[in-house]
Design an enzyme around this catalytic site. Structure first.
Site: not given
Ligand code: NAD
Length: 448
Positions: A218-219, A239, A262, A291, A296, A298, A354, A389
């Site tokens: 997703r995302g 995923d 995972d 990710g 929370k 600290l 994070y 997202t």
């Molecule tokens: P999201 O939560 O929509 O998607 C993240 C995906 O990673 C999910 O499908 C989840 O199942 C998968 N995932 C999580 N833990 C996992 C694991 N242990 N093993 C395998 N898969 C795992 O997040 P997103 O918004 O699409 O973000 C994608 C990346 O972009 C992330 O690294 C996030 O930190 C980074 N990011 C996002 C934003 C934003 O505004 N959305 C901003 C900065 C950085």
């Protein structure tokens, strides 16, 4: 997640209100559609006296079908490209003023400004290095000033001597001029002189490449899988098992293969390596996108929240890199792209875990990219800003509105904007761009 305000300002009533009250005015951004011309109008190419890049860049643009404009005969441009490599002293910066000043209002909406320079570390004298460093202030300010979806970047190109124009300069120019870079602005990109391979068709820059995308259900990850497949890649989408259905839907749509794993499982790196070895024999591009956030402050954060975020966002990337590299599954010419965040640059209240993990990703690129260069493997990071997202949809309203508007585009980016940027860093043609951190944040004020 839709940005209702951005849609409203595109209406007649919305435009009138924005004008009367001086409200933020998010423009409609030009995004890439396959088959689009590189730029939707003529490009003005200028050069400081003695510039070494104007001539090869002129050839690149002409071969890409770009119309090079005559400033005397043309009033509006789709892009301004300026070769500043000839500037060797601060007094010569005046040439940039002379070029850009008359064109400050001449760019079409979503126009592009690209300034080419020499990395200060490669300059022949302190005066030249000083003048070249000064270019950063100009491009970042233009990005903030020109508005209407215009982006501005500085590209430092290592002197390449007699080796011919690096293919990576062409791929970087193509990315920056196109709609693929809609939400990338105010960036400094370093193009090395290393080897890179041009594609047979620039509309399919990843043709035949095996690309691993983690967090692809997703995302941003799902958008990535679609963009990479559109550009010709064979996508291996990974995923967690719990996201199996969503992952299968993505893979069915694009014709890739799915890996339910995972990343924090102790045997994840070896299982992944075995899958890649048996199915494909290699992986040309690795995208560490998975990710999580566990926010929370600290003082209130339990150790589990800390550990899980560091493990998924940072340590798992290191473990996977180690095993894939040890087993030689990433061939010479391969690319690795890691997803960081502007939280890793600026820090964020409630996100010590994070931000630590995402700053660590930047450290990973800084420390490992020079080592991997010896194996001809590039390593870069992208730092998304506010992207529309599920993650950002959960933010409190005021914080969400601030995140959306506090950037040069006055709007959030889309997952596809991050995907296009990662895609470009994954192209074989971009192989000589390594050790970079590219923000996809619309030139967010955070950490700027
Ligand atoms: P999201 O939560 O929509 O998607 C993240 C995906 O990673 C999910 O499908 C989840 O199942 C998968 N995932 C999580 N833990 C996992 C694991 N242990 N093993 C395998 N898969 C795992 O997040 P997103 O918004 O699409 O973000 C994608 C990346 O972009 C992330 O690294 C996030 O930190 C980074 N990011 C996002 C934003 C934003 O505004 N959305 C901003 C900065 C950085």
């Amino acid at each position: 997640m839709t940005d209702r305000y951005a849609s409203f300002v595109q209406t007649g009533a919305g435009r009138a209100l924005v004008k009367r009250l001086g409200l933020p005015d998010p423009p409609r951004l030009r995004r890439h559609t396959p088959g689009d011309p590189l730029v939707p109008g003529p490009v003005l190419l200028g050069s400081a006296t003695g510039g070494r890049l104007a001539e090869p860049v002129g050839r690149i643009l002409a071969a890409a079908g770009v119309e090079l404009a005559d400033p005397a005969a043309t009033a509006r441009f789709a892009a301004l490209v300026y070769d500043a490599t000839g500037v060797t002293d601060s007094t010569e910066l005046r040439q940039l003023y002379d070029f850009f000043h008359p064109q400050a209002r001449a760019l079409l909406p979503s126009g592009r400004v690209v300034v080419l320079g020499t990395p200060p570390a490669d300059c022949g004298s302190p005066r030249e290095a000083t003048a070249q460093r000064a270019l950063e202030g100009l491009t970042r300010s233009i990005g903030k000033e020109f508005g209407r979806g215009v982006t501005a970047q500085l590209v430092y190109v290592t002197p390449y001597g007699d080796a011919g124009t690096p293919v990576s300069l062409e791929s970087t120019l193509r990315f920056l001029l196109s709609g693929r870079s809609a939400y990338v602005s105010g960036q400094v990109i370093r193009v090395g002189a290393g080897t890179a391979t041009a594609p047979a068709d620039w509309d399919r820059p990843l043709d035949g490449q095996v690309v691993l995308v983690t967090g692809a259900a997703r995302g941003i990850g799902a958008a990535l899988a679609r963009v990479l497949a559109r550009d010709g890649a064979r996508v291996v989408a990974l995923d967690v098992p719990a996201a199996g259905d969503a992952l299968a839907a993505v893979v069915n749509e694009i014709g890739g293969s799915a890996v339910q794993l995972d990343l924090t499982a102790p045997d994840a790196p070896t299982r992944l390596a075995e899958h890649l070895a048996t199915r494909h024999g290699r992986v040309d591009v690795v995208v560490h996108n998975a990710g999580i956030t566990r926010d929370k402050t600290l003082g209130r954060m339990d150790a589990d929240r800390w550990d899980s975020v560091i493990d998924v966002n940072l340590s798992s990337q290191e473990r996977i890199n180690d095993v894939l590299l040890e087993r030689d599954l990433i061939p010479a010419g391969g690319r690795i792209v890691s997803v960081s965040s502007i939280a890793g640059i600026a820090g964020n209240r409630g996100q010590t875990n994070y931000a630590t993990s995402k700053a660590g990703v930047i450290g990973l690129v800084d420390s490992l990219a020079p080592v991997l260069r010896e194996r001809d493997i590039s390593l870069n990071a992208v730092a998304p800003g506010f992207i529309e997202t599920r993650l950002t949809a959960r933010m409190p309203l005021m914080l969400r509105e601030a995140g959306r508007r506090m950037n040069s585009m006055a709007q959030g980016g889309l997952p596809v904007d991050v995907a296009e940027t990662i895609g470009w860093l994954g192209w074989p043609a971009t192989g000589a761009v390594s050790g970079n951190l590219v923000r996809v944040c619309g030139q967010s004020l955070l950490g700027a």
